[in-house]
Motif scaffolding. Structure first.
Motif, PDB file in Angstrom:
ATOM      1  N   VAL A   1       2.392   5.412 -11.749  1.00  0.00           N
ATOM      2  CA  VAL A   1       3.133   4.183 -12.073  1.00  0.00           C
ATOM      3  C   VAL A   1       2.441   3.458 -13.220  1.00  0.00           C
ATOM      4  N   VAL A   2       1.103   3.414 -13.180  1.00  0.00           N
ATOM      5  CA  VAL A   2       0.344   2.738 -14.225  1.00  0.00           C
ATOM      6  C   VAL A   2       0.580   3.381 -15.582  1.00  0.00           C
ATOM      7  N   GLU A   3       0.559   4.702 -15.639  1.00  0.00           N
ATOM      8  CA  GLU A   3       0.710   5.363 -16.939  1.00  0.00           C
ATOM      9  C   GLU A   3       2.087   5.112 -17.553  1.00  0.00           C
ATOM     10  N   SER A   4       3.082   4.787 -16.735  1.00  0.00           N
ATOM     11  CA  SER A   4       4.421   4.511 -17.267  1.00  0.00           C
ATOM     12  C   SER A   4       4.510   3.137 -17.928  1.00  0.00           C
ATOM     13  N   MET A   5       3.496   2.287 -17.741  1.00  0.00           N
ATOM     14  CA  MET A   5       3.492   0.960 -18.367  1.00  0.00           C
ATOM     15  C   MET A   5       3.263   1.052 -19.872  1.00  0.00           C
ATOM     16  N   ARG A   6       2.413   1.985 -20.275  1.00  0.00           N
ATOM     17  CA  ARG A   6       1.967   2.056 -21.671  1.00  0.00           C
ATOM     18  C   ARG A   6       3.117   2.322 -22.629  1.00  0.00           C
ATOM     19  N   ILE A   7       4.157   2.963 -22.146  1.00  0.00           N
ATOM     20  CA  ILE A   7       5.276   3.356 -22.997  1.00  0.00           C
ATOM     21  C   ILE A   7       6.042   2.140 -23.510  1.00  0.00           C
ATOM     22  N   ASN A   8       5.949   1.016 -22.816  1.00  0.00           N
ATOM     23  CA  ASN A   8       6.602  -0.211 -23.273  1.00  0.00           C
ATOM     24  C   ASN A   8       5.604  -1.217 -23.838  1.00  0.00           C
ATOM     25  N   GLY A   9       4.355  -0.824 -24.008  1.00  0.00           N
ATOM     26  CA  GLY A   9       3.373  -1.701 -24.631  1.00  0.00           C
ATOM     27  C   GLY A   9       2.543  -2.515 -23.668  1.00  0.00           C
ATOM     28  N   VAL A  10       2.748  -2.328 -22.352  1.00  0.00           N
ATOM     29  CA  VAL A  10       1.943  -3.039 -21.358  1.00  0.00           C
ATOM     30  C   VAL A  10       0.656  -2.225 -21.176  1.00  0.00           C
ATOM     31  N   LEU A  11      -0.430  -2.709 -21.750  1.00  0.00           N
ATOM     32  CA  LEU A  11      -1.661  -1.932 -21.833  1.00  0.00           C
ATOM     33  C   LEU A  11      -2.788  -2.470 -20.963  1.00  0.00           C
ATOM     34  N   MET A  12      -2.592  -3.658 -20.372  1.00  0.00           N
ATOM     35  CA  MET A  12      -3.625  -4.274 -19.533  1.00  0.00           C
ATOM     36  C   MET A  12      -2.961  -5.013 -18.379  1.00  0.00           C
ATOM     37  N   GLY A  13      -3.722  -5.266 -17.316  1.00  0.00           N
ATOM     38  CA  GLY A  13      -3.166  -5.995 -16.186  1.00  0.00           C
ATOM     39  C   GLY A  13      -4.245  -6.642 -15.331  1.00  0.00           C
ATOM     40  N   GLN A  14      -3.833  -7.695 -14.643  1.00  0.00           N
ATOM     41  CA  GLN A  14      -4.710  -8.349 -13.663  1.00  0.00           C
ATOM     42  C   GLN A  14      -4.335  -7.786 -12.297  1.00  0.00           C
ATOM     43  N   ILE A  15      -5.218  -7.018 -11.705  1.00  0.00           N
ATOM     44  CA  ILE A  15      -4.936  -6.340 -10.443  1.00  0.00           C
ATOM     45  C   ILE A  15      -5.269  -7.308  -9.308  1.00  0.00           C
ATOM     46  N   THR A  16      -4.224  -7.650  -8.540  1.00  0.00           N
ATOM     47  CA  THR A  16      -4.301  -8.785  -7.617  1.00  0.00           C
ATOM     48  C   THR A  16      -3.954  -8.372  -6.183  1.00  0.00           C
ATOM     49  N   PRO A  17      -4.781  -8.759  -5.211  1.00  0.00           N
ATOM     50  CA  PRO A  17      -4.476  -8.442  -3.805  1.00  0.00           C
ATOM     51  C   PRO A  17      -3.373  -9.338  -3.266  1.00  0.00           C
ATOM     52  N   ARG A  18      -2.812  -8.973  -2.147  1.00  0.00           N
ATOM     53  CA  ARG A  18      -1.741  -9.718  -1.500  1.00  0.00           C
ATOM     54  C   ARG A  18      -2.127 -10.021  -0.048  1.00  0.00           C
ATOM     55  N   GLY A  19      -1.332 -10.884   0.586  1.00  0.00           N
ATOM     56  CA  GLY A  19      -1.468 -11.133   2.012  1.00  0.00           C
ATOM     57  C   GLY A  19      -2.442 -12.233   2.366  1.00  0.00           C
ATOM     58  N   GLY A  20      -2.279 -12.784   3.576  1.00  0.00           N
ATOM     59  CA  GLY A  20      -3.185 -13.799   4.093  1.00  0.00           C
ATOM     60  C   GLY A  20      -3.019 -15.144   3.409  1.00  0.00           C
ATOM     61  N   ARG A  21      -3.851 -16.098   3.805  1.00  0.00           N
ATOM     62  CA  ARG A  21      -3.865 -17.400   3.142  1.00  0.00           C
ATOM     63  C   ARG A  21      -4.688 -17.313   1.856  1.00  0.00           C
ATOM     64  N   ILE A  22      -5.882 -16.690   1.960  1.00  0.00           N
ATOM     65  CA  ILE A  22      -6.659 -16.365   0.769  1.00  0.00           C
ATOM     66  C   ILE A  22      -6.659 -14.837   0.666  1.00  0.00           C
ATOM     67  N   SER A  23      -5.976 -14.314  -0.351  1.00  0.00           N
ATOM     68  CA  SER A  23      -5.756 -12.869  -0.439  1.00  0.00           C
ATOM     69  C   SER A  23      -6.999 -12.104  -0.840  1.00  0.00           C
ATOM     70  N   GLY A  24      -7.797 -12.688  -1.734  1.00  0.00           N
ATOM     71  CA  GLY A  24      -8.969 -11.980  -2.218  1.00  0.00           C
ATOM     72  C   GLY A  24      -9.188 -12.236  -3.687  1.00  0.00           C
ATOM     73  N   THR A  25      -9.927 -11.337  -4.330  1.00  0.00           N
ATOM     74  CA  THR A  25     -10.363 -11.503  -5.705  1.00  0.00           C
ATOM     75  C   THR A  25      -9.705 -10.474  -6.606  1.00  0.00           C
ATOM     76  N   SER A  26      -9.180 -10.936  -7.735  1.00  0.00           N
ATOM     77  CA  SER A  26      -8.539 -10.048  -8.703  1.00  0.00           C
ATOM     78  C   SER A  26      -9.533  -9.668  -9.799  1.00  0.00           C
ATOM     79  N   SER A  27      -9.173  -8.648 -10.579  1.00  0.00           N
ATOM     80  CA  SER A  27      -9.935  -8.249 -11.765  1.00  0.00           C
ATOM     81  C   SER A  27      -8.948  -7.795 -12.831  1.00  0.00           C
ATOM     82  N   VAL A  28      -9.376  -7.868 -14.088  1.00  0.00           N
ATOM     83  CA  VAL A  28      -8.522  -7.468 -15.208  1.00  0.00           C
ATOM     84  C   VAL A  28      -8.975  -6.104 -15.710  1.00  0.00           C
ATOM     85  N   VAL A  29      -8.000  -5.197 -15.898  1.00  0.00           N
ATOM     86  CA  VAL A  29      -8.325  -3.828 -16.323  1.00  0.00           C
ATOM     87  C   VAL A  29      -7.445  -3.413 -17.501  1.00  0.00           C
TER      88      VAL A  29
END
Length: 432
Positions: A131-159
């Motif tokens: 799924v990630v590799e299909s992003m590059r074809i439209n120019g989406v080359l980076m993303g903030q990877i973010t957890p879900r769920g709970g009241r405090i979901s967790g910590t994200s990082s940018v890749v």
């Protein structure tokens, strides 16, 4: 005979895994590249016609007019009639955390529990995701990877989206904590025969108090001499100093207002509203407290019966005109797959009032500023990462967003995916 059968079976499994794996990440840039003749959209609102873009060792070394008398470096690419853009950035995304929604073993987007600030999405990020590799074809080359769920979901990082593993992919590690703000209202459950109208959440104040108490306890923990470690409390260290950003996922006017009070009560240095469907109703407060907004998916229907029919389309324009720093996110139904349509969300904002280059900044420099990575990416400026792409036409228009070349930190990345292979396969079939 049986041994041969098992050997053949093992070979088949190995070959299938190789065929299904992501393409090999591009090698490090070893020769300078000069792109000239294209229209360069810098991402900061500026445009250079007949531009010259040069980069070496993964960094931009020249950004200016092709008429400038300067020696071209390395390989020269003639891009006359084409367009150059900085790589698009997808915030608040679960790309690489879930591969197939119907297969539980491929899901790693949330954890059990309510308060999980110590959960790090980065170590679960799958660089082999198709799924990630299909992003590059439209120019989406980076993303903030973010957890879900709970009241405090967790910590994200940018890749960035071309790497062997998460260590190679990371641009900014543990950039912020994500909080799902309690909803002051709820809708009736139609499957139980309840009316769909809004009703008050009687537990709202209690849920907000629990969140406030948790943050206060973590602050006390960080000041004390602790013999026993408390990882969730430790993860909240840095939210008052600005080392970590607090991302509060909230849509309603009351929720946003209370989230801003929460910011002041705990002296939180950096806070971002994620979603912000009714942010235009409190834009003055957002500007006053210097709080940016990552807007929910533009291609949505209005949430309320009395909303303007085009509110989701015009919301970015309203907030920008009010002075709010705005970026676009794509969370919602089929979020991961639809993230490749991020540029077309910006295109819709341009169609509903925003200047085209301002709309572009919603998925480039604005988002980079919100995520705290604007010193590295988000615009085409000397010294920043050479993360960019060449398009045959307007990258915000789905009809003309056809990418010829894409570079991530100067590396010439592959612009193929399972979908492009199927497209070519069946196109050839019907051409015969």
């Amino acid at each position: 005979m049986k041994l041969l059968k098992y050997k053949l079976l093992g070979l088949a499994v190995l070959l299938s895994s190789v065929l299904l794996a992501q393409q090999t990440p591009a090698p490090k840039q070893t020769q300078a590249i000069s792109i000239e003749g294209a229209t360069a959209h810098l991402g900061n609102g500026k445009v250079i016609d007949n531009a010259l873009i040069m980069f070496n060792d993964g960094k931009l070394t020249f950004v200016g007019s092709a008429l400038t008398k300067i020696a071209r470096q390395g390989t020269i690419i003639n891009a006359k009639g084409k367009h150059i853009y900085p790589g698009f950035i997808a915030p608040n995304s679960t790309l690489g955390l879930v591969e197939i929604d119907a297969v539980r073993a491929t899901e790693d987007e949330n954890e059990v529990g309510t308060m999980n600030p110590h959960i790090r999405s980065l170590i679960a990020y799958n660089t082999e995701s198709k799924v990630v590799e299909s992003m590059r074809i439209n120019g989406v080359l980076m993303g903030q990877i973010t957890p879900r769920g709970g009241r405090i979901s967790g910590t994200s990082s940018v890749v960035q989206f071309d790497a062997w593993n998460w260590e190679d992919a990371v641009i900014k590690e543990d950039d912020g904590i994500h909080i799902n703000w309690p909803n002051p209202f709820s809708r009736g459950r139609w499957w139980l025969g309840e009316p769909a109208t809004l009703k008050e959440n009687k537990n709202y104040n209690k849920q907000v108090d629990e969140l406030n108490t948790y943050i206060k306890e973590s602050a006390v923990y960080q000041l004390g001499q602790n013999t026993t470690r408390h990882l969730p409390y430790e993860a909240l260290n840095g939210i008052t100093t600005g080392d970590k950003t607090v991302y509060i996922h909230v849509d309603g006017e009351k929720g946003i207002t209370d989230a801003l009070r929460f910011k002041q009560a705990h002296n939180i240095d950096k806070l971002v509203i994620v979603g912000g469907y009714e942010a235009h109703l409190v834009s003055n407060l957002l500007v006053e407290q210097n709080v940016p907004v990552l807007l929910q998916r533009v291609h949505s229907k209005p949430n309320n019966d009395d909303d303007d029919y085009d509110l989701p389309f015009t919301l970015a324009n309203r907030l920008v005109n009010d002075g709010v720093l705005v970026g676009l996110e794509n969370a919602g139904d089929m979020e991961r797959m639809n993230t490749r349509n991020l540029p077309f969300l910006a295109g819709t904002c341009a169609a509903y009032g925003l200047d085209k280059e301002t709309a572009l900044s919603l998925i480039t420099l604005n988002t980079a500023k919100i995520l705290g990575i604007d010193d590295m990416v988000g615009s085409l400026e000397v010294g920043k990462d050479a993360t960019l792409f060449i398009s045959e036409g307007d990258a915000l228009d789905m009809r003309t967003n056809k990418i010829d070349k894409a570079y991530i930190q100067g590396r010439d990345v592959i612009l193929k995916s399972h979908q492009t292979e199927l497209y070519q396969r069946y196109s050839n079939k019907y051409k015969k």
